[in-house]
Motif scaffolding. Structure first.
Motif, mmCIF file in Angstrom:
data_model
loop_
_atom_site.group_PDB
_atom_site.id
_atom_site.type_symbol
_atom_site.label_atom_id
_atom_site.label_comp_id
_atom_site.label_asym_id
_atom_site.label_seq_id
_atom_site.Cartn_x
_atom_site.Cartn_y
_atom_site.Cartn_z
ATOM 1 N N ARG A 263 5.532 -11.302 1.887
ATOM 2 C CA ARG A 263 5.764 -9.980 1.309
ATOM 3 C C ARG A 263 5.753 -8.926 2.403
ATOM 4 N NH1 ARG A 263 1.293 -9.635 -3.321
ATOM 5 N NH2 ARG A 263 0.015 -10.480 -1.634
ATOM 6 N N ALA A 264 6.625 -7.955 2.301
ATOM 7 C CA ALA A 264 6.768 -6.917 3.331
ATOM 8 C C ALA A 264 5.706 -5.843 3.144
ATOM 9 C CB ALA A 264 8.165 -6.314 3.295
ATOM 10 N N LEU A 265 4.473 -6.215 3.426
ATOM 11 C CA LEU A 265 3.339 -5.300 3.289
ATOM 12 C C LEU A 265 2.527 -5.307 4.570
ATOM 13 C CD1 LEU A 265 2.155 -6.414 -0.277
ATOM 14 C CD2 LEU A 265 3.389 -4.296 0.293
ATOM 15 N N SER A 266 2.070 -4.140 4.994
ATOM 16 C CA SER A 266 1.264 -4.048 6.205
ATOM 17 C C SER A 266 -0.182 -4.375 5.893
ATOM 18 C CB SER A 266 1.361 -2.645 6.796
ATOM 19 O OG SER A 266 0.761 -1.700 5.924
ATOM 20 N N ALA A 267 -1.002 -4.453 6.937
ATOM 21 C CA ALA A 267 -2.443 -4.599 6.738
ATOM 22 C C ALA A 267 -3.005 -3.277 6.213
ATOM 23 C CB ALA A 267 -3.111 -4.964 8.053
ATOM 24 N N PRO A 268 -4.096 -3.339 5.466
ATOM 25 C CA PRO A 268 -4.659 -2.120 4.882
ATOM 26 C C PRO A 268 -5.469 -1.318 5.892
ATOM 27 C CG PRO A 268 -6.036 -3.986 4.339
ATOM 28 C CD PRO A 268 -4.851 -4.546 5.088
ATOM 29 N N LEU A 269 -5.539 -0.010 5.688
ATOM 30 C CA LEU A 269 -6.487 0.801 6.427
ATOM 31 C C LEU A 269 -7.882 0.485 5.913
ATOM 32 C CD1 LEU A 269 -4.615 4.249 6.493
ATOM 33 C CD2 LEU A 269 -4.464 2.334 8.117
ATOM 34 N N LEU A 270 -8.870 0.669 6.759
ATOM 35 C CA LEU A 270 -10.241 0.296 6.420
ATOM 36 C C LEU A 270 -10.693 1.000 5.138
ATOM 37 C CD1 LEU A 270 -12.806 -1.244 7.361
ATOM 38 C CD2 LEU A 270 -13.497 0.880 8.509
ATOM 39 N N GLY A 271 -11.050 0.200 4.145
ATOM 40 C CA GLY A 271 -11.583 0.739 2.895
ATOM 41 C C GLY A 271 -10.579 1.413 1.998
ATOM 42 N N ALA A 272 -9.292 1.236 2.270
ATOM 43 C CA ALA A 272 -8.268 1.967 1.522
ATOM 44 C C ALA A 272 -8.275 1.651 0.028
ATOM 45 C CB ALA A 272 -6.891 1.649 2.111
ATOM 46 N N ASP A 273 -8.773 0.476 -0.347
ATOM 47 C CA ASP A 273 -8.685 0.060 -1.744
ATOM 48 C C ASP A 273 -10.053 -0.009 -2.430
ATOM 49 O OD1 ASP A 273 -5.727 -0.725 -1.687
ATOM 50 O OD2 ASP A 273 -6.542 -1.919 -0.050
ATOM 51 N N THR A 274 -11.080 0.493 -1.770
ATOM 52 C CA THR A 274 -12.427 0.367 -2.327
ATOM 53 C C THR A 274 -12.529 0.961 -3.727
ATOM 54 O OG1 THR A 274 -13.369 0.480 -0.097
ATOM 55 C CG2 THR A 274 -14.860 0.865 -1.946
#
Length: 785
Positions: A749-760
């Motif tokens: 999937r064309a998705l980047s790595a997340p920024l730290l804690g972006a989905d908390t």
């Protein structure tokens, strides 16, 4: 092995694929090891094929062949049964025919066609060395390593590149073929096309290179040969093989603390107080040669035992370069019962499996159900609905979860501001000698590659409230993956027992250097340490006096991930059948030994193993030969049946008309003389033209490709090895995705790595129903920072 507690008991590996029927058609290690994995996991495997084409002769070859086929029902070249009958009862068909004759290839193709004609077709996994325009091209372990740019990084700068010896490249294709087949078996897609799986060894190795070069090229470190030390020490100094008083050791410091501990062990010498030696990343980039001039004499004055004690006391990654015979006598393997005797010669030991399994003694099943709908229309949704709690870091663990994410699983990566994945701490990308703008832990290409497509939450698991959050989360997850040092999670109240008490159906994967129990359980290390302890590094060099090892490609990590994926997916197949979870205790050192059966066996049957240095035990010529231009090489593998075709290509060369070389045994006996004559001839040839001519004659050949050659090649683009992802700080960036084809479609999937804690906030709100006020309080208290 000691049991964690009465609440948990051992689980037999052979129960995971109970009831699954596999048909294997193989001629090389890439098909046969995939079949062995299915067999040891409990599937009923029926094997068809000729004598395996492997890098072994004599009794070593006989014992190795028995090891490959242990537990299988074996059919040899006595006949070609009706394809429809062969596949009629199969749940999975694995086909690899790279070294088989034309009759076998035609019969294997008929088996694939017969499977496709069935009303309910089995999963069909086709394993090839290399594929162009949908068709395999002549290839073997040597040439797939060359095409993929693995070989380019192994060896001395002024000498020929070195290949991975003893069919290691084929084993990697086998690992990922087995995992791909199990992923399809687990998803059980209703879409008939997605039941057809294609894995190419060249793609798998290029995937490895694409991942590891994210730690080189974006930081302006080259991907090339630099002896026993990877270019730029792979980012942090030191990382190399060093001679010591009684042998050689691998020594690696991967952060500031470890570098300081090493200097302290050396007595904080005056030279180390120079400002340029303060930061090990700066040392790696600009002062490694000078630092070596100080470090090498100190190491040379120490014994292996002294250096090992120093490493244990100071938390440093140190390991001796062991021979294969020395590796087998490691007490850890006896403790874990890892080695077993050959069926015909009990004195010859070989690898079993690199994991121990446990489950709840109560037999409890979980309440969370992952509904396998089978409705996926594309590979990137095959595992949709599977949820993974990712507590892993660096490469082996994150790669395992990354593959699950490429297939559609939701991967929740857990970090904390005070304890981030060290993959975030490799430094910012550099462009034109200048670092890109942005926080260091975000502007790092290495983390972006290893963790693309995941969600990120920050939880302090050392805080009791953070522990409770993770235990609540595991109720909503199917898988937990961790690669911390043994006991680290248990000390926090986050053991398998703790997780399984909340979710009995959870499958937990623990990946450690040597396993959760035993004398080496606390050993610290990375891929180079695994390779040294397994004996593999002693096999990679120009001779026994010039061992260069494989620190650049760092094979131990993706090899461990391939084994981890295979057993993890098999455990999920069992969970779907029984509702019961499991704990997988995987040893990454043992995983390397599992792909070295021939040298393990040879080390017990012969007094000495020669360092292969690109040669093959059964035929010649075999290796890397110079071509016209600077540092341009061709990988050439001429089996006995190819000799007349090779002579036709090289008809103008003097060696081609010499009747002496028509004898296969003489070619092997006098390989040095023959290969010197071939090198003289090839040095005047254009590499691409020569490869094209050899392939046209059915001879495995390849350019020994640099990363730039590989990544810009037409075949890499055709195989869709990368996707472009947008990143807040890195911009549009290519990341490598799992190189499996399902019905001709690529995964990923064309998705980047997340920024730290972006989905908390979203994860805690959506999965645990935390309100904004509670989340804000936990963040204010440092639990979620």
């Amino acid at each position: 092995m000691p049991q964690p507690s009465d609440a948990v008991h051992s689980l037999s590996t052979g129960t995971l694929l109970d009831g699954i029927r596999v048909v294997e058609v193989s001629s090389r290690a890439s098909g046969a090891y995939a079949g062995r994995l299915f067999s040891v996991l409990g599937a009923a495997v029926t094997r068809y094929g000729p004598r395996l084409d492997i890098a072994a002769v004599g009794e070593t070859a006989d014992v190795t062949e028995r090891w490959f086929h242990q537990g299988k029902q074996v059919h040899d070249t006595a006949g070609l049964p009706d394809p429809a009958h062969v596949v009629a009862a199969a749940d999975l068909l694995v086909v690899e025919t790279d070294s088989a004759d034309s009759a076998w290839c035609e019969w294997a193709s008929a088996c694939i066609a017969a499977a496709g004609d069935m009303a309910s077709p089995p999963i069909v996994v086709r394993v090839d060395g290399a594929i162009v325009d949908g068709h395999p091209i002549p290839s073997d372990s040597l040439t797939t390593g060359a095409w993929s740019a693995v070989s380019w990084s192994i060896g001395d700068a002024d000498k020929p590149p070195l290949t991975l010896p003893f069919d290691l490249a084929d084993f990697q294709a086998a690992l990922y073929a087995a995992a791909a087949g199990l992923a399809a078996l687990l998803a059980d897609p209703a879409n008939r096309d997605l039941r057809s799986v294609e894995v190419a060894g060249r793609d798998v190795l290029a995937y490895y290179v694409g991942m590891i070069t994210a730690n080189f090229l974006p930081y302006e470190r080259p991907w090339t040969r630099d002896g026993a030390r990877p270019p730029g020490s792979a980012g942090v100094y030191p990382a190399s093989i060093f001679p010591c008083k009684d042998g050689h050791v691998v020594l690696m410091c991967r952060n500031q603390r470890e570098w300081g501990a090493l200097l302290e062990a050396m007595g904080s010498p005056a030279w180390s107080r120079d400002e340029k030696f303060t930061d090990p990343r700066v040392v790696a980039r600009a002062h490694a040669d000078e630092a070596d001039s100080y470090l090498e004499p100190w190491i040379r004055a120490q014994t292996i035992d002294e250096l090992m004690v120093m490493g244990r006391e100071r938390g440093l990654a140190v390991a001796p370069i062991r021979s294969m015979r020395e590796a087998l006598d490691e007490e850890q393997f006896a403790f874990r019962g890892f080695l077993s005797g050959d069926t015909a010669n009990k004195d010859v030991r070989s690898a079993t499996v690199p994991w121990h399994l446990h489950e709840l003694s109560s037999g409890a099943t979980g309440t969370r159900e992952w509904k396998v709908t089978g409705s996926a229309e594309e590979p990137s949704r095959l595992l949709q609905g599977l949820r993974v709690l990712d507590l892993s870091w660096v490469w082996s663990g994150p790669l395992t979860t990354s593959v699950l994410g490429d297939l559609g699983a939701e991967v929740i990566k857990v970090e904390h501001g005070g304890h981030m994945d060290t993959g975030r701490l490799r430094g910012k990308a550099r462009r034109g000698g200048v670092e890109v703008e942005g926080p260091e832990h975000e502007a790092t290409p290495y983390f972006n590659q290893m963790n693309h497509g995941k969600r990120s939450i920050t939880v302090d698991m050392k805080d009791e409230r953070g522990r409770v959050v993770l235990l609540d989360l595991v109720e909503q997850c199917d898988v937990v993956v961790e690669n911390m040092r043994p006991g680290a999670l248990a000390r926090l109240g986050l053991s398998y027992e703790d997780f399984a008490e909340r979710n009995p159906s959870v499958v937990m994967l623990s990946m450690s250097m040597a396993g959760q129990e035993g004398p080496l359980r606390t050993m610290k290390g990375y891929a180079g340490i695994m390779a040294a302890m397994s004996g593999m590094e002693s096999l990679i060099g120009y001779d026994e006096h010039n061992i260069v090892g494989s620190l650049s490609p760092a094979l131990g990590d993706p090899n461990a991930a391939g084994h981890a994926l295979t057993v993890l997916l098999a455990a999920l197949v069992r969970r779907r059948r029984t509702g019961r979870g499991a704990w997988i205790d995987l040893s990454q050192i043992e995983a390397l030994l599992c792909v070295l059966p021939a040298p393990i066996i040879q080390a017990q049957l012969e007094p000495h193993i020669e360092v292969p240095a690109n040669t093959h035990s059964r035929f010649a010529p075999h290796g890397h030969f110079p071509c016209k231009g600077d540092d341009r090489w061709v990988a050439l593998s001429v089996r006995n049946e190819h000799w007349s075709a090779f002579v036709a290509v090289a008809s103008e060369a003097q060696f081609a008309s010499n009747p002496r070389w028509s004898d296969a045994a003489e070619r092997v006996r006098s390989r040095a003389e023959l290969e010197a004559a071939i090198a003289e001839w090839s040095a005047e040839r254009d590499r691409e033209d020569l490869v094209e001519s050899l392939l046209a004659e059915g001879i495995p050949a390849a350019p020994v490709a640099s990363y730039e050659d590989m990544s810009s090649s037409s075949w890499a683009k055709e195989r869709e090895l990368t996707v472009s992802v947008p990143h807040l700080y890195l911009g549009d960036t290519d990341v490598y995705v799992v190189p499996w084809k399902f019905g001709g479609q690529s995964a990923g999937r064309a998705l980047s790595a997340p920024l730290l804690g972006a989905d908390t906030d979203d994860v805690l709100h959506d999965l645990l129903a935390f309100d904004s006020e509670r989340i804000a309080q936990l963040r204010a208290d440092g639990v979620l920072r």
